[in-house]
Design an enzyme around this catalytic site. Structure first.
Site, PDB file in Angstrom:
ATOM      1  NE  ARG A 223      -4.258  -1.512   0.127  1.00 23.33           N
ATOM      2  CZ  ARG A 223      -4.442  -2.541  -0.683  1.00 23.33           C
ATOM      3  NH1 ARG A 223      -3.500  -2.871  -1.564  1.00 23.33           N
ATOM      4  NH2 ARG A 223      -5.552  -3.257  -0.616  1.00 23.33           N
ATOM      5  CG  HIS A 271      -3.472   0.318  -6.755  1.00 23.27           C
ATOM      6  ND1 HIS A 271      -3.702   1.024  -5.611  1.00 23.27           N
ATOM      7  CD2 HIS A 271      -3.595  -0.995  -6.403  1.00 23.27           C
ATOM      8  CE1 HIS A 271      -3.970   0.199  -4.610  1.00 23.27           C
ATOM      9  NE2 HIS A 271      -3.912  -1.041  -5.074  1.00 23.27           N
TER      10      HIS A 271
END
Length: 308
Positions: A223, A271
């Protein structure tokens, strides 16, 4: 029995078709067309609505359409509501593919060759055998172990670190804060696939980079909150790190002026390491609904205290 879907509408249509074909007893509803809120038993979502207990008063389970749940504020969800993350085999395959590509990109010096291509420079550099390259993975959960198993045939020396002790065949395992420095000191390429928790927020920082071998490479596919971006820029500038492959950032999408866009030592992707695929995830979600209806334990239920 009704399930409310709150996520990408394009993929939602694939989900809906699968439920219509294989589970017609489960009524499909798509946010924001809730219908009678009291009839909604299950919510499948990337992010939950505000004031969930009021919006869906009879909700039985929240299914997060992701492998992690850090996008959810668990403290604001009803205390007794089970939260289940999606253990989609398609996500695991995607993570393994991305990890292999990222590690090989750093191992084979592709950032430097990309710079040479832009400069129209045709120059070969010494090739380091994979057996001489040490790859370490932070996080030893199921996905991390699959990544390590995928990397193993390539010949890298593999190690892993987690907060608790693990045993993984062919992997030198380290555990806890006390063993973190020893783990970092032998990582030529470091992959982060940790869950994002209060303990791991900002773990990829100046202090950690200083414990890696000079010239090490970094891959962050966990993350964005794991990485202190200013410290990475500093480590790249000093030569402590030679390059980084980043799939996640603190703020996404990156602002047009973000320094990573044009940094010659950063490979940035939006992402995309892995994405939930309805075709592979459907069976997992449906089985968990059936498990709950039978009173059996669901797979992937989140421990609220640990945050994953």
């Amino acid at each position: 029995m009704a399930l409310l879907y709150k996520a990408d509408p394009v993929r939602g249509r694939h989900w809906q078709a699968l439920f219509a074909k294989h589970a017609p007893d489960i009524e499909w509803r798509t946010w924001p067309d809730i219908g009678n809120p009291a009839e909604v038993d299950y919510l499948a979502a990337w992010q939950a609505p505000e004031d969930l207990a009021r919006v869906l008063p009879n909700l039985k389970v929240l299914f997060a359409l992701s492998a992690g749940v850090d996008q959810l504020d668990l403290d604001r969800l009803p205390a007794g509501l089970p939260v289940v993350r999606l253990l989609d085999p398609g996500i695991t395959r995607g993570m393994c593919e991305y990890a292999s590509w990222a590690v090989l990109s750093l191992h084979r010096d592709m950032l430097r060759y990309r710079q040479q291509q832009v400069a129209r420079c045709w120059q070969a550099h010494l090739l380091q055998p994979a057996a001489n390259r040490r790859v370490g993975v932070m996080g030893l959960g199921a996905q991390a172990q699959q990544i390590l198993a995928t990397l193993a045939p390539l010949g890298f020396a593999l190690s892993g670190w987690a907060r608790s002790a693990h045993r993984v065949p062919g992997v030198e395992c380290y555990a806890g804060e006390a063993q973190l420095p020893a783990f970092l000191s032998q990582c030529d390429i470091l992959l982060c696939v940790l869950p994002l928790t209060e303990q791991t927020q900002g773990i990829l920082d100046r202090r950690l980079f200083a414990q890696l071998p000079p010239g090490a490479g970094l891959v962050n596919m966990g993350r964005g909150g794991h990485l202190v971006e200013e410290d990475l820029l500093e480590a790249l500038e000093s030569g402590q790190l030679s390059g980084a492959v980043l799939d996640v950032l603190r703020e996404e999408p990156a602002a047009p002026e973000h320094p990573f866009w044009e940094h010659p030592q950063v490979l940035l992707t939006p992402h995309i390491a892995a994405m939930t695929q309805p075709e592979s995830a459907f069976g997992v979600l449906l089985e968990n609904i059936r498990r709950f209806e039978r009173g059996d334990e669901m797979v992937g239920e989140v421990d609220r205290l640990r945050g994953y």
